[in-house]
Design a protein around this motif. Structure first.
Motif, PDB file in Angstrom:
ATOM      1  N   GLY A   6       0.806  -1.212   0.000  1.00 47.65           N
ATOM      2  CA  GLY A   6       0.000   0.000   0.000  1.00 47.65           C
ATOM      3  C   GLY A   6       0.841   1.264   0.000  1.00 47.65           C
ATOM      4  O   GLY A   6       0.537   2.226  -0.707  1.00 47.65           O
ATOM      5  N   ARG A   7       1.920   1.269   0.818  1.00 47.13           N
ATOM      6  CA  ARG A   7       2.792   2.450   0.842  1.00 47.13           C
ATOM      7  C   ARG A   7       3.474   2.657  -0.500  1.00 47.13           C
ATOM      8  O   ARG A   7       3.621   3.804  -0.965  1.00 47.13           O
ATOM      9  CB  ARG A   7       3.846   2.293   1.936  1.00 47.13           C
ATOM     10  N   LEU A   8       3.867   1.580  -1.130  1.00 47.67           N
ATOM     11  CA  LEU A   8       4.541   1.708  -2.414  1.00 47.67           C
ATOM     12  C   LEU A   8       3.581   2.158  -3.506  1.00 47.67           C
ATOM     13  O   LEU A   8       3.959   2.944  -4.384  1.00 47.67           O
ATOM     14  CB  LEU A   8       5.187   0.368  -2.784  1.00 47.67           C
ATOM     15  N   GLU A   9       2.346   1.673  -3.462  1.00 46.98           N
ATOM     16  CA  GLU A   9       1.366   2.109  -4.457  1.00 46.98           C
ATOM     17  C   GLU A   9       1.010   3.577  -4.277  1.00 46.98           C
ATOM     18  O   GLU A   9       0.560   4.227  -5.218  1.00 46.98           O
ATOM     19  CB  GLU A   9       0.114   1.242  -4.348  1.00 46.98           C
ATOM     20  N   ALA A  10       1.210   4.117  -3.070  1.00 44.27           N
ATOM     21  CA  ALA A  10       0.951   5.544  -2.832  1.00 44.27           C
ATOM     22  C   ALA A  10       2.127   6.409  -3.261  1.00 44.27           C
ATOM     23  O   ALA A  10       2.056   7.636  -3.117  1.00 44.27           O
ATOM     24  CB  ALA A  10       0.655   5.778  -1.352  1.00 44.27           C
ATOM     25  N   ALA A  11       3.188   5.810  -3.775  1.00 50.83           N
ATOM     26  CA  ALA A  11       4.369   6.552  -4.231  1.00 50.83           C
ATOM     27  C   ALA A  11       4.676   6.165  -5.682  1.00 50.83           C
ATOM     28  O   ALA A  11       5.604   5.398  -5.953  1.00 50.83           O
ATOM     29  CB  ALA A  11       5.575   6.259  -3.331  1.00 50.83           C
ATOM     30  N   PRO A  12       3.877   6.653  -6.637  1.00 48.57           N
ATOM     31  CA  PRO A  12       4.078   6.254  -8.039  1.00 48.57           C
ATOM     32  C   PRO A  12       5.431   6.665  -8.592  1.00 48.57           C
ATOM     33  O   PRO A  12       5.948   6.025  -9.521  1.00 48.57           O
ATOM     34  CB  PRO A  12       2.929   6.963  -8.775  1.00 48.57           C
ATOM     35  N   GLU A  13       6.031   7.734  -8.049  1.00 55.83           N
ATOM     36  CA  GLU A  13       7.338   8.134  -8.560  1.00 55.83           C
ATOM     37  C   GLU A  13       8.390   7.066  -8.292  1.00 55.83           C
ATOM     38  O   GLU A  13       9.372   6.946  -9.048  1.00 55.83           O
ATOM     39  CB  GLU A  13       7.761   9.473  -7.947  1.00 55.83           C
ATOM     40  N   MET A  14       8.211   6.279  -7.222  1.00 51.90           N
ATOM     41  CA  MET A  14       9.127   5.168  -6.954  1.00 51.90           C
ATOM     42  C   MET A  14       8.774   3.948  -7.799  1.00 51.90           C
ATOM     43  O   MET A  14       9.660   3.271  -8.336  1.00 51.90           O
ATOM     44  CB  MET A  14       9.093   4.809  -5.468  1.00 51.90           C
ATOM     45  N   LEU A  15       7.482   3.674  -7.934  1.00 51.28           N
ATOM     46  CA  LEU A  15       7.055   2.505  -8.702  1.00 51.28           C
ATOM     47  C   LEU A  15       7.432   2.600 -10.174  1.00 51.28           C
ATOM     48  O   LEU A  15       7.488   1.585 -10.863  1.00 51.28           O
ATOM     49  CB  LEU A  15       5.544   2.326  -8.573  1.00 51.28           C
ATOM     50  N   ARG A  16       7.686   3.810 -10.658  1.00 53.25           N
ATOM     51  CA  ARG A  16       8.094   3.947 -12.058  1.00 53.25           C
ATOM     52  C   ARG A  16       9.449   3.296 -12.328  1.00 53.25           C
ATOM     53  O   ARG A  16       9.808   3.080 -13.485  1.00 53.25           O
ATOM     54  CB  ARG A  16       8.146   5.433 -12.449  1.00 53.25           C
ATOM     55  N   HIS A  17      10.207   3.026 -11.277  1.00 52.91           N
ATOM     56  CA  HIS A  17      11.490   2.328 -11.451  1.00 52.91           C
ATOM     57  C   HIS A  17      11.317   0.835 -11.639  1.00 52.91           C
ATOM     58  O   HIS A  17      12.310   0.109 -11.773  1.00 52.91           O
ATOM     59  CB  HIS A  17      12.403   2.594 -10.252  1.00 52.91           C
ATOM     60  N   GLY A  18      10.068   0.348 -11.626  1.00 45.73           N
ATOM     61  CA  GLY A  18       9.804  -1.044 -11.938  1.00 45.73           C
ATOM     62  C   GLY A  18      10.070  -1.986 -10.787  1.00 45.73           C
ATOM     63  O   GLY A  18       9.985  -1.618  -9.606  1.00 45.73           O
ATOM     64  N   PRO A  19      10.409  -3.245 -11.088  1.00 50.25           N
ATOM     65  CA  PRO A  19      10.633  -4.241 -10.027  1.00 50.25           C
ATOM     66  C   PRO A  19      11.717  -3.844  -9.038  1.00 50.25           C
ATOM     67  O   PRO A  19      11.669  -4.245  -7.879  1.00 50.25           O
ATOM     68  CB  PRO A  19      11.031  -5.494 -10.816  1.00 50.25           C
ATOM     69  N   THR A  20      12.686  -3.044  -9.482  1.00 51.95           N
ATOM     70  CA  THR A  20      13.745  -2.625  -8.556  1.00 51.95           C
ATOM     71  C   THR A  20      13.172  -1.805  -7.403  1.00 51.95           C
ATOM     72  O   THR A  20      13.686  -1.867  -6.280  1.00 51.95           O
ATOM     73  CB  THR A  20      14.805  -1.813  -9.306  1.00 51.95           C
ATOM     74  N   ALA A  21      12.123  -1.044  -7.664  1.00 60.75           N
ATOM     75  CA  ALA A  21      11.505  -0.263  -6.596  1.00 60.75           C
ATOM     76  C   ALA A  21      10.909  -1.178  -5.534  1.00 60.75           C
ATOM     77  O   ALA A  21      10.968  -0.876  -4.334  1.00 60.75           O
ATOM     78  CB  ALA A  21      10.425   0.654  -7.181  1.00 60.75           C
ATOM     79  N   VAL A  22      10.330  -2.294  -5.948  1.00 61.20           N
ATOM     80  CA  VAL A  22       9.787  -3.254  -4.975  1.00 61.20           C
ATOM     81  C   VAL A  22      10.911  -3.862  -4.155  1.00 61.20           C
ATOM     82  O   VAL A  22      10.806  -3.993  -2.928  1.00 61.20           O
ATOM     83  CB  VAL A  22       8.988  -4.348  -5.706  1.00 61.20           C
ATOM     84  N   LEU A  23      12.005  -4.228  -4.808  1.00 60.38           N
ATOM     85  CA  LEU A  23      13.154  -4.793  -4.089  1.00 60.38           C
ATOM     86  C   LEU A  23      13.693  -3.801  -3.062  1.00 60.38           C
ATOM     87  O   LEU A  23      13.974  -4.168  -1.910  1.00 60.38           O
ATOM     88  CB  LEU A  23      14.250  -5.177  -5.084  1.00 60.38           C
ATOM     89  N   HIS A  24      13.820  -2.539  -3.459  1.00 65.55           N
ATOM     90  CA  HIS A  24      14.314  -1.530  -2.515  1.00 65.55           C
ATOM     91  C   HIS A  24      13.343  -1.338  -1.353  1.00 65.55           C
ATOM     92  O   HIS A  24      13.766  -1.227  -0.192  1.00 65.55           O
ATOM     93  CB  HIS A  24      14.526  -0.194  -3.237  1.00 65.55           C
ATOM     94  N   ALA A  25      12.046  -1.300  -1.644  1.00 69.34           N
ATOM     95  CA  ALA A  25      11.066  -1.085  -0.576  1.00 69.34           C
ATOM     96  C   ALA A  25      11.110  -2.219   0.442  1.00 69.34           C
ATOM     97  O   ALA A  25      11.009  -1.984   1.650  1.00 69.34           O
ATOM     98  CB  ALA A  25       9.671  -0.958  -1.184  1.00 69.34           C
ATOM     99  N   ILE A  26      11.275  -3.449  -0.027  1.00 68.36           N
ATOM    100  CA  ILE A  26      11.346  -4.589   0.896  1.00 68.36           C
ATOM    101  C   ILE A  26      12.606  -4.501   1.738  1.00 68.36           C
ATOM    102  O   ILE A  26      12.566  -4.681   2.966  1.00 68.36           O
ATOM    103  CB  ILE A  26      11.286  -5.912   0.110  1.00 68.36           C
ATOM    104  N   CYS A  27      13.749  -4.242   1.103  1.00 69.83           N
ATOM    105  CA  CYS A  27      15.003  -4.122   1.854  1.00 69.83           C
ATOM    106  C   CYS A  27      14.933  -2.991   2.869  1.00 69.83           C
ATOM    107  O   CYS A  27      15.353  -3.149   4.031  1.00 69.83           O
ATOM    108  CB  CYS A  27      16.168  -3.886   0.888  1.00 69.83           C
ATOM    109  N   ASP A  28      14.383  -1.864   2.458  1.00 72.29           N
ATOM    110  CA  ASP A  28      14.299  -0.714   3.357  1.00 72.29           C
ATOM    111  C   ASP A  28      13.368  -1.006   4.533  1.00 72.29           C
ATOM    112  O   ASP A  28      13.670  -0.649   5.679  1.00 72.29           O
ATOM    113  CB  ASP A  28      13.802   0.495   2.569  1.00 72.29           C
ATOM    114  N   SER A  29      12.239  -1.671   4.278  1.00 72.09           N
ATOM    115  CA  SER A  29      11.306  -1.998   5.350  1.00 72.09           C
ATOM    116  C   SER A  29      11.918  -2.975   6.351  1.00 72.09           C
ATOM    117  O   SER A  29      11.761  -2.823   7.563  1.00 72.09           O
ATOM    118  CB  SER A  29      10.027  -2.590   4.751  1.00 72.09           C
TER     119      SER A  29
END
Length: 428
Positions: A230-253
């Protein structure tokens, strides 16, 4: 499709001509795309009712045949509106497997579908511009993950690791995807650390990262991904980086969870340290030793992650967006701070253990001195009683009337002098 368009044009020309000045030529027969009301002038219905009914039935048959001949899902890109219509047919499909926590398709920083099955998600992601699929699984069986692996082209060895679990944090590069393992941690609330207290519990998250997909496999009751999604979907500027954005969000969390865990452990370590020099209870090594064991489990989750993060920053894997390197560098900095605090706690607890052992040794020495002092005091009357209890016939003062009081007085004075000496030296 070309013939249908031509028929539409003819119908439009005929209607236009009739509207301009009359019936220049008879109306064209209805096509699958024509409405029954546009079949011709209203007068023709009255003249041939049977013919009109046959024409209407033929039009409906043509329309049904045209609908059946068109593919269910168009593969032709005809603009954003066409892609939205195409995906809407699959939006409400139910997730077939209860172990699939979520599965969505993202494009240009936005989620374009609700939950879909894994096969449709990958197909839709590859049809979308800059799209990718994100599939989240919870403790799947080997058969379930093997089916996903066949669809997404995942490596067999990585699939076995993801199903088995109990892996150290690592990063592996395969032909078309990355496989990364991370340890999740959570703090177990308690009032006081004892020899059996559980302070930290760990789980695992495995990530398969491709150019157009992310598959996450979670083990353990914590590290839940819905809030992160949900937090990532609320940040489209990050999601534009594709799957790497998901990997970063998981590592950061996960690293943020490490920070939260060590903050709470700090309170326990302070309490243990303060208890070493507290006089109201006997020092104990159980709490400090148990905390060191829990810190060791946390250290095994945190410190090995530094290598995979360093590889994401320096090695530039093909499936990782280069623009995200600075974000991974920030995560690596936070991880290093957590590692330093864990090492500090470990050293502090080692000092606490040493201080506790020293306190116990001192307490034992004090007890031994007290015992020795009282034994020395008791030895004086014992010695005098033993001497005069030998019952020899010729011993001084045996027949004197003051002999017994004199012996008791000597015992008492000697004991008082010894007690005063031991008390002054801190033995009693």
């Amino acid at each position: 499709m070309t013939q249908g368009n031509a028929a539409d044009n003819n119908g439009a020309d005929n209607n236009g001509a009739a509207g301009a000045g009359g019936r220049a030529r008879p109306p064209a027969p209805p096509t699958p795309h024509d409405h029954p009301d546009q079949s011709g002038p209203s007068g023709s219905h009255g003249e041939h009712p049977v013919l009109d009914a046959l024409e209407h039935a033929s039009a409906n048959a043509h329309r049904l045949a045209g609908a059946l001949s068109r593919p269910a899902v168009s593969l032709v890109r005809v603009g954003r509106k066409r892609r939205r219509t195409r995906t809407s047919a699959i939006i409400r499909e139910s997730v077939p497997d209860g172990r699939v926590m979520a599965c969505g398709v993202y494009s240009n920083g936005r989620r374009v579908t609700m939950d879909v099955n894994s096969t449709d998600a990958l197909r839709l992601a590859r049809d979308e511009r800059d799209g990718f699929a994100w599939l989240g699984l919870f403790e799947p069986t080997y058969e379930q993950l093997a089916e996903v692996a066949q669809e997404y082209g995942l490596d067999k060895l990585a699939v076995e690791d993801a199903v088995t679990g109990r892996q150290r944090p690592k990063l592996e590069q395969y032909e078309n995807h990355l496989f990364m393992v991370l340890k999740t941690t959570t703090y177990v609330a308690h009032t006081e650390v004892t020899g059996t207290s559980e302070v930290v519990t760990t789980g695992e998250i495995m990530i398969f990262l491709g150019e157009d997909f992310v598959v996450t496999v979670r083990h353990g009751q914590h590290g839940e991904m819905s809030k992160l999604r949900g937090r990532l979907e609320a940040a489209p500027e990050m999601l534009r980086h594709g799957p790497t954005a998901v990997l970063h969000a998981i590592c950061d969390s996960i690293v943020d969870d490490y920070v939260d865990t060590v903050e709470k452990i700090q309170v326990d370590v302070d309490q243990i340290e303060a208890g070493v020099f507290r006089r109201e209870h006997t020092p104990s090594t159980e709490a400090a030793y148990q905390m060191k064991r829990e810190l060791l489990e946390l250290k095994h989750a945190v410190q090995p992650l530094a290598g995979p993060l360093r590889s994401l920053i320096l090695d530039r894997p093909r499936t990782v967006d280069v623009a995200m390197r600075r974000y991974f560098r920030d995560v690596a900095d936070h991880l290093e701070q957590v590692s330093e605090r864990i090492s500090h706690f470990d050293e502090l607890l080692s000092s606490v253990l040493q201080a506790t052992l020293t306190q116990l040794t001192i307490a034992q020495n004090e007890d031994m001195r007290r015992i020795s002092a009282w034994v020395a005091i008791a030895a004086v009357p014992t010695a005098l009683a033993g001497i005069y209890g030998m019952n020899f016939e010729h011993m001084p003062e045996l027949r004197q009337t003051w002999g017994y009081p004199a012996a008791l007085s000597v015992m008492a004075v000697a004991c008082l002098l010894l007690y005063r000496a031991f008390k002054r030296n801190g033995w009693l």
